[in-house]
Scaffold this motif. Structure first.
Motif, PDB file in Angstrom:
ATOM      1  N   VAL A 136      -8.459   4.355 -27.660  1.00 47.72           N
ATOM      2  CA  VAL A 136      -8.486   5.710 -27.103  1.00 47.72           C
ATOM      3  C   VAL A 136      -7.059   6.230 -26.980  1.00 47.72           C
ATOM      4  O   VAL A 136      -6.172   5.521 -26.477  1.00 47.72           O
ATOM      5  CB  VAL A 136      -9.167   5.734 -25.720  1.00 47.72           C
ATOM      6  CG1 VAL A 136      -9.196   7.163 -25.162  1.00 47.72           C
ATOM      7  CG2 VAL A 136     -10.580   5.171 -25.805  1.00 47.72           C
ATOM      8  N   TYR A 146      -5.051   8.841 -25.019  1.00 46.82           N
ATOM      9  CA  TYR A 146      -5.144   9.668 -23.812  1.00 46.82           C
ATOM     10  C   TYR A 146      -3.973  10.642 -23.761  1.00 46.82           C
ATOM     11  O   TYR A 146      -2.816  10.224 -23.843  1.00 46.82           O
ATOM     12  CB  TYR A 146      -5.074   8.808 -22.550  1.00 46.82           C
ATOM     13  CG  TYR A 146      -6.218   7.852 -22.342  1.00 46.82           C
ATOM     14  CD1 TYR A 146      -7.384   8.256 -21.698  1.00 46.82           C
ATOM     15  CD2 TYR A 146      -6.111   6.521 -22.749  1.00 46.82           C
ATOM     16  CE1 TYR A 146      -8.428   7.355 -21.477  1.00 46.82           C
ATOM     17  CE2 TYR A 146      -7.142   5.620 -22.534  1.00 46.82           C
ATOM     18  CZ  TYR A 146      -8.299   6.045 -21.901  1.00 46.82           C
ATOM     19  OH  TYR A 146      -9.319   5.153 -21.686  1.00 46.82           O
ATOM     20  N   GLY A 204      -7.151  14.844 -21.768  1.00 48.14           N
ATOM     21  CA  GLY A 204      -8.087  14.632 -22.863  1.00 48.14           C
ATOM     22  C   GLY A 204      -8.063  13.197 -23.327  1.00 48.14           C
ATOM     23  O   GLY A 204      -7.064  12.484 -23.147  1.00 48.14           O
ATOM     24  N   ARG A 234      -9.294  10.878 -26.788  1.00 52.89           N
ATOM     25  CA  ARG A 234      -9.748  10.964 -28.177  1.00 52.89           C
ATOM     26  C   ARG A 234      -9.910   9.556 -28.759  1.00 52.89           C
ATOM     27  O   ARG A 234      -8.969   8.761 -28.726  1.00 52.89           O
ATOM     28  CB  ARG A 234      -8.719  11.733 -29.005  1.00 52.89           C
ATOM     29  CG  ARG A 234      -9.001  11.816 -30.504  1.00 52.89           C
ATOM     30  CD  ARG A 234      -7.827  12.436 -31.239  1.00 52.89           C
ATOM     31  NE  ARG A 234      -7.567  13.785 -30.800  1.00 52.89           N
ATOM     32  CZ  ARG A 234      -8.020  14.886 -31.426  1.00 52.89           C
ATOM     33  NH1 ARG A 234      -8.750  14.765 -32.529  1.00 52.89           N
ATOM     34  NH2 ARG A 234      -7.742  16.078 -30.969  1.00 52.89           N
ATOM     35  N   SER A 290      -7.254   9.970 -36.745  1.00 52.93           N
ATOM     36  CA  SER A 290      -8.282  10.738 -36.049  1.00 52.93           C
ATOM     37  C   SER A 290      -9.275  11.260 -37.077  1.00 52.93           C
ATOM     38  O   SER A 290      -8.944  12.132 -37.887  1.00 52.93           O
ATOM     39  CB  SER A 290      -7.654  11.907 -35.278  1.00 52.93           C
ATOM     40  OG  SER A 290      -8.644  12.641 -34.599  1.00 52.93           O
ATOM     41  N   THR A 292     -16.115  12.937 -31.288  1.00 50.31           N
ATOM     42  CA  THR A 292     -16.338  13.592 -30.002  1.00 50.31           C
ATOM     43  C   THR A 292     -15.254  13.158 -29.034  1.00 50.31           C
ATOM     44  O   THR A 292     -15.073  11.964 -28.782  1.00 50.31           O
ATOM     45  CB  THR A 292     -17.712  13.237 -29.431  1.00 50.31           C
ATOM     46  OG1 THR A 292     -18.731  13.677 -30.341  1.00 50.31           O
ATOM     47  CG2 THR A 292     -17.935  13.909 -28.081  1.00 50.31           C
ATOM     48  N   ILE A 293     -14.513  14.127 -28.508  1.00 47.55           N
ATOM     49  CA  ILE A 293     -13.469  13.858 -27.535  1.00 47.55           C
ATOM     50  C   ILE A 293     -13.918  14.363 -26.167  1.00 47.55           C
ATOM     51  O   ILE A 293     -14.844  15.179 -26.063  1.00 47.55           O
ATOM     52  CB  ILE A 293     -12.135  14.518 -27.936  1.00 47.55           C
ATOM     53  CG1 ILE A 293     -12.249  16.052 -27.872  1.00 47.55           C
ATOM     54  CG2 ILE A 293     -11.705  14.075 -29.325  1.00 47.55           C
ATOM     55  CD1 ILE A 293     -10.941  16.775 -28.102  1.00 47.55           C
ATOM     56  N   THR A 352     -12.457  16.339 -22.821  1.00 48.85           N
ATOM     57  CA  THR A 352     -11.329  17.167 -22.420  1.00 48.85           C
ATOM     58  C   THR A 352     -11.678  17.980 -21.187  1.00 48.85           C
ATOM     59  O   THR A 352     -12.846  18.338 -20.984  1.00 48.85           O
ATOM     60  CB  THR A 352     -10.905  18.122 -23.554  1.00 48.85           C
ATOM     61  OG1 THR A 352      -9.801  18.927 -23.117  1.00 48.85           O
ATOM     62  CG2 THR A 352     -12.046  19.024 -23.975  1.00 48.85           C
ATOM     63  N   ASP A 393     -17.519  17.378 -23.408  1.00 46.11           N
ATOM     64  CA  ASP A 393     -17.440  16.800 -24.746  1.00 46.11           C
ATOM     65  C   ASP A 393     -17.207  17.894 -25.776  1.00 46.11           C
ATOM     66  O   ASP A 393     -17.838  18.950 -25.721  1.00 46.11           O
ATOM     67  CB  ASP A 393     -18.731  16.062 -25.088  1.00 46.11           C
ATOM     68  CG  ASP A 393     -18.906  14.789 -24.271  1.00 46.11           C
ATOM     69  OD1 ASP A 393     -17.896  14.270 -23.753  1.00 46.11           O
ATOM     70  OD2 ASP A 393     -20.051  14.319 -24.139  1.00 46.11           O
ATOM     71  N   THR A 410     -14.558  17.445 -32.734  1.00 40.16           N
ATOM     72  CA  THR A 410     -13.396  17.927 -33.487  1.00 40.16           C
ATOM     73  C   THR A 410     -13.831  18.519 -34.826  1.00 40.16           C
ATOM     74  O   THR A 410     -14.916  18.195 -35.331  1.00 40.16           O
ATOM     75  CB  THR A 410     -12.391  16.790 -33.724  1.00 40.16           C
ATOM     76  OG1 THR A 410     -13.015  15.761 -34.502  1.00 40.16           O
ATOM     77  CG2 THR A 410     -11.923  16.202 -32.405  1.00 40.16           C
ATOM     78  N   LEU A 445     -15.860   7.102 -27.874  1.00 37.19           N
ATOM     79  CA  LEU A 445     -15.278   6.722 -26.596  1.00 37.19           C
ATOM     80  C   LEU A 445     -16.152   5.666 -25.924  1.00 37.19           C
ATOM     81  O   LEU A 445     -17.384   5.793 -25.922  1.00 37.19           O
ATOM     82  CB  LEU A 445     -15.157   7.935 -25.668  1.00 37.19           C
ATOM     83  CG  LEU A 445     -14.119   8.993 -26.030  1.00 37.19           C
ATOM     84  CD1 LEU A 445     -14.268  10.198 -25.110  1.00 37.19           C
ATOM     85  CD2 LEU A 445     -12.703   8.428 -25.937  1.00 37.19           C
TER      86      LEU A 445
END
Length: 226
Positions: free
Chosen positions: A10, A12, A21, A23, A39, A44-45, A47, A78, A81, A205
């Protein structure tokens, strides 16, 4: 803590005392000279950033950035991207910047991007950084331009960055500009031709992604300033 190619971790982005956020990314290389992270499109990130941040007025953006140091401001949501962009980040150890590469969905190289930021800190699920707002956009022909200088200067004026901190960020940026203009690493290393391993799965995640340090959920260990 060391990772091997293909590990999922991850990334951060911290702001103030909390996570802005998170990712999921795939480790490309964990080397003495750099940490390379890929990436994937469509990940799905999580934030807590404002979805309409860039459409806000300049003063409202600055106000939100100042208030955003409170880790309790804003709920995480969520976000998927874009599917049309591959992104690779290259971060030297103990460095005040990272170099990003952007490609289209069919791997046409679009640009380099230099993100001024704190040195990476390795944590339970990956790495964390604090963004320093100032950026540099570099075209494939190696021409370059500053980005977000107005926000950077406004935050300095409001005391978010001290004069000493601002000078440190500017010094780091000047060093990177010299590297760009001299065609130094990583700009000369052939990274635009890089491609990911086709066997890598799209990362997700972990369920406990906000537990950064085993009990230090959604909190950083410094103020977000250099």
């Amino acid at each position: 803590m060391h990772w091997t190619s293909g590990d999922q971790i991850v990334l951060y982005e911290m702001w103030g005392r909390g996570i802005a956020g998170a990712r999921p990314v795939t480790v490309v290389e964990d080397m003495p000279t750099h940490l390379a992270l890929y990436s994937h499109p469509g990940v799905t990130i999580a934030t807590r950033g404002n979805a309409h941040f860039r459409s806000l007025s300049f003063s409202d953006r600055i106000d939100l950035m100042i208030r955003g140091v409170d880790p309790n401001l804003g709920e995480f949501r969520d976000v998927v991207t874009p599917l049309h962009s591959h992104v690779l980040t290259l971060t030297p150890p103990e460095s005040g910047h990272a170099v990003w590469l952007f490609w289209s969905s069919d791997w046409e190289f679009k640009r380099w991007y230099v993100n001024l930021q704190s040195p990476l800190r390795r944590v339970r699920h990956g790495v964390q950084l604090h963004d320093y707002v100032l950026d540099i956009v570099v075209s494939p022909d190696m021409s370059w331009a500053w980005k977000d200088t107005d926000e950077f200067e406004a935050l300095i004026a409001l005391g978010f960055f001290s004069a000493e901190q601002a000078a440190s960020i500017r010094d780091e940026a000047a060093r990177v500009v010299r590297t760009i203009e001299n065609g130094g690493r990583p700009f000369c290393d052939g990274w635009p031709d890089w491609r990911p391993d086709a066997s890598w799965a799209v990362p997700r995640l972990p369920d406990d992604w906000s537990d950064v340090d085993g009990g230090e959920a959604a909190r950083g260990t410094n103020t977000g300033k250099p």
